[in-house]
Design an enzyme around this catalytic site. Structure first.
Site, PDB file in Angstrom:
ATOM      1  N   GLU A   4       0.827  -1.216   0.000  1.00 20.19           N
ATOM      2  CA  GLU A   4       0.000   0.000   0.000  1.00 20.19           C
ATOM      3  C   GLU A   4       0.856   1.258   0.000  1.00 20.19           C
ATOM      4  O   GLU A   4       2.090   1.211   0.114  1.00 20.19           O
ATOM      5  CB  GLU A   4      -0.956  -0.056   1.195  1.00 20.19           C
ATOM      6  CG  GLU A   4      -1.883  -1.260   1.061  1.00 20.19           C
ATOM      7  CD  GLU A   4      -2.940  -1.357   2.145  1.00 20.19           C
ATOM      8  OE1 GLU A   4      -2.817  -0.694   3.205  1.00 20.19           O
ATOM      9  OE2 GLU A   4      -3.910  -2.119   1.925  1.00 20.19           O
ATOM     10  N   GLU A  15      -1.770 -10.163  -6.177  1.00 19.52           N
ATOM     11  CA  GLU A  15      -1.709 -10.960  -7.414  1.00 19.52           C
ATOM     12  C   GLU A  15      -0.992 -10.207  -8.518  1.00 19.52           C
ATOM     13  O   GLU A  15      -0.288 -10.791  -9.334  1.00 19.52           O
ATOM     14  CB  GLU A  15      -3.093 -11.449  -7.849  1.00 19.52           C
ATOM     15  CG  GLU A  15      -4.224 -10.464  -7.849  1.00 19.52           C
ATOM     16  CD  GLU A  15      -4.898 -10.295  -6.491  1.00 19.52           C
ATOM     17  OE1 GLU A  15      -4.215  -9.874  -5.532  1.00 19.52           O
ATOM     18  OE2 GLU A  15      -6.122 -10.517  -6.406  1.00 19.52           O
ATOM     19  N   CYS A  39      -7.279  -6.367 -10.997  1.00 19.86           N
ATOM     20  CA  CYS A  39      -6.435  -7.574 -11.063  1.00 19.86           C
ATOM     21  C   CYS A  39      -6.997  -8.586 -12.056  1.00 19.86           C
ATOM     22  O   CYS A  39      -6.236  -9.261 -12.758  1.00 19.86           O
ATOM     23  CB  CYS A  39      -6.300  -8.214  -9.688  1.00 19.86           C
ATOM     24  SG  CYS A  39      -5.166  -7.272  -8.641  1.00 19.86           S
TER      25      CYS A  39
END
Ligand code: THU
Length: 133
Positions: free
Chosen positions: A43, A54, A88
């Protein structure tokens, strides 16, 4: 589904940098040659710059020249198997075949097995870009 790789995805979550969400995620993407690349979420104080687990795993592999994959495992400390975000799903669909297995894992390693296409039907692909040249 390989229990050892599921455990590796869980272990990868321990590296998560999550001072804002406190929501660690781990991922393990497996190449066609059975090499495993691990990733965690990372983050940032500028929240929108955060990177999901991922995508970290996929980008590590691609940055080492690997473009062909056989499976991905995604682990969350969740009651039921984690559900990957839309960004993602799109990024994975760039490199992974529609039928590639995606193993979603909960904190107890309960598994939901799905595929790239099931996660993102009718997705935008490089073919769409090329046909527009
Ligand atoms: N996150 C992932 O890393 N993967 C997912 O599949 C879902 C969400 C991250 C993004 C953010 O760091 C935190 O989980 C909470 O949204």
């Amino acid at each position: 589904m390989d229990k050892k790789i599921a455990e590796m995805a869980k272990e990868a979550a321990s590296q998560a940098y999550v001072p804002y969400s406190h929501f660690p995620v781990g991922a393990a993407i497996v190449s066609q040659e059975s090499k495993v690349f691990l990733g965690c979420n990372i983050e940032n104080a500028s929240f929108g710059l955060s990177n999901c687990a991922e995508r970290t795993a996929l980008f590590k592999a691609v940055s080492e020249g690997i473009h062909d994959f056989s499976a991905i495992y995604i682990y969350g400390e969740t009651e039921s198997p984690i559900s990957p975000c839309g960004a993602c799903r799109q990024v994975l669909s760039e490199f992974c075949d529609d039928e590639m297995p995606v193993y979603l894992l909960s904190k107890n390693l309960e598994v939901k097995a799905t595929t790239i296409l099931e996660l993102l039907p009718y997705h935008f692909t490089k073919k769409d870009v090329e046909t527009n040249d």
